[in-house]
Each structure stands twice: as C-alpha cells, then as structure tokens.
Motif scaffolding. Structure first.
Motif, PDB file in Angstrom:
ATOM      1  N   ALA A   8      17.766  -2.376  17.881  1.00  0.00           N
ATOM      2  CA  ALA A   8      18.322  -3.664  18.295  1.00  0.00           C
ATOM      3  C   ALA A   8      17.660  -4.828  17.567  1.00  0.00           C
ATOM      4  CB  ALA A   8      18.181  -3.840  19.803  1.00  0.00           C
ATOM      5  N   ALA A   9      16.384  -4.690  17.267  1.00  0.00           N
ATOM      6  CA  ALA A   9      15.644  -5.772  16.614  1.00  0.00           C
ATOM      7  C   ALA A   9      15.819  -5.774  15.099  1.00  0.00           C
ATOM      8  CB  ALA A   9      14.163  -5.670  16.966  1.00  0.00           C
ATOM      9  N   SER A  10      16.498  -4.771  14.554  1.00  0.00           N
ATOM     10  CA  SER A  10      16.557  -4.646  13.091  1.00  0.00           C
ATOM     11  C   SER A  10      17.859  -5.147  12.472  1.00  0.00           C
ATOM     12  CB  SER A  10      16.340  -3.184  12.690  1.00  0.00           C
ATOM     13  OG  SER A  10      17.448  -2.402  13.074  1.00  0.00           O
ATOM     14  N   ASP A  11      18.690  -5.826  13.236  1.00  0.00           N
ATOM     15  CA  ASP A  11      19.987  -6.260  12.721  1.00  0.00           C
ATOM     16  C   ASP A  11      19.867  -7.033  11.416  1.00  0.00           C
ATOM     17  OD1 ASP A  11      22.804  -6.367  12.877  1.00  0.00           O
ATOM     18  OD2 ASP A  11      22.669  -8.432  13.604  1.00  0.00           O
ATOM     19  N   GLU A  12      18.921  -7.935  11.337  1.00  0.00           N
ATOM     20  CA  GLU A  12      18.738  -8.749  10.123  1.00  0.00           C
ATOM     21  C   GLU A  12      17.425  -8.428   9.413  1.00  0.00           C
ATOM     22  OE1 GLU A  12      21.087 -10.693   8.876  1.00  0.00           O
ATOM     23  OE2 GLU A  12      22.376 -10.149  10.566  1.00  0.00           O
ATOM     24  N   ASP A  13      16.886  -7.256   9.630  1.00  0.00           N
ATOM     25  CA  ASP A  13      15.631  -6.870   8.997  1.00  0.00           C
ATOM     26  C   ASP A  13      15.766  -6.926   7.477  1.00  0.00           C
ATOM     27  OD1 ASP A  13      12.931  -5.206   9.705  1.00  0.00           O
ATOM     28  OD2 ASP A  13      13.793  -4.582   7.782  1.00  0.00           O
ATOM     29  N   PRO A  14      14.826  -7.610   6.782  1.00  0.00           N
ATOM     30  CA  PRO A  14      14.968  -7.745   5.323  1.00  0.00           C
ATOM     31  C   PRO A  14      14.738  -6.432   4.567  1.00  0.00           C
ATOM     32  CG  PRO A  14      12.932  -8.761   6.071  1.00  0.00           C
ATOM     33  CD  PRO A  14      13.692  -8.354   7.289  1.00  0.00           C
ATOM     34  N   VAL A  15      14.032  -5.495   5.153  1.00  0.00           N
ATOM     35  CA  VAL A  15      13.746  -4.229   4.477  1.00  0.00           C
ATOM     36  C   VAL A  15      14.785  -3.166   4.833  1.00  0.00           C
ATOM     37  CG1 VAL A  15      12.066  -2.370   4.203  1.00  0.00           C
ATOM     38  CG2 VAL A  15      11.284  -4.734   4.404  1.00  0.00           C
TER      39      VAL A  15
END
Length: 134
Positions: free
Chosen positions: A67-74
C-alpha cells in the motif's frame, strides 16, 4: 468440473456433442485465474491446458508495504505487480510446465471488458493457444 459432469451440464449444454472432452482447457480471469490454476493442480491428468488471464494470487488486502509503495521511486506498486506476473510464469516454467506468457504493457486489469479491440485480441490468443497445444 466434477459438479458440472455430475449434474449433466455437459449433456444439457450439448458440449459433449460439439466438443472434444479429451481436450479440456480451463480458463479463468482475475480470481477465476486462481480457481483455474487450482483446478489444474487437482486434476492435471484431466486438463489439457490452463488459460490464466491476469490471474490474481494475492490476499484480500494489500500489505502495508504494498500500500505504501504506489509511488515508490525504486519499485512502484505497478512495477511490483508486473514483476509478480512475470515471476509466476518463470516459476511455472522451472517446474516443467509448458507456458505461453503474454503481456500487454499498455493494458489494465480487465481491459478486455471495456475495450473491444483488447477483447478480440484475447479471444484470438486463446484460440491460438488451444489450437496450438495438440
């Protein structure tokens, strides 16, 4: 499948008269892909092939990290989902399954329900797979 055979669905539907039940393919989309996969695990000698269209093998909710990785740059969520789909194909191949993987980079989940061209392409790919298996 046992339910359908036991209740005469094959006879009622005329499938036995129009189709070759010795060449049984099971197809499912999304969570139906999960069901088709498990049908294949439990009846491998009865099933010629599985067609898993965007199979869903996750839980009912995303994990906190998902859920927290929607816009994760990696590793954004979309990339994570795509890698899981591709990894599933590789896992099946390593297990000795004959796999035909198809990926549509510009699609979305259930795109064939809303886009006639994608629905037509899916039907053609399924037809090609079924006719090419035997």
């Amino acid at each position: 499948m046992l339910w359908a055979v036991g209740r005469g669905v094959w006879r009622l539907d005329g499938i036995g008269e129009r189709g070759d039940l010795s060449r049984l393919f099971v197809m499912g989309s999304s969570s139906g892909g999960n069901l088709a996969y498990h049908a294949g695990l439990h009846s491998p000698s009865k099933i010629t092939g599985l067609i898993l269209n965007q199979p869903y093998f996750g839980g009912t909710t995303r994990t906190k990290s998902e859920a927290a990785s929607d816009e994760d740059p990696v590793l954004p969520l979309r990339a994570n989902d795509t890698m899981w789909q591709r990894m599933f194909v590789e896992m099946l191949e390593r297990a000795g399954a004959d796999v035909v993987g198809r990926f549509d980079e510009d699609g979305s989940h259930a795109a064939e329900l809303f886009d006639a061209a994608k629905a037509e392409a899916l039907c053609e790919e399924v037809k090609e797979f079924v006719h090419g298996c035997c």
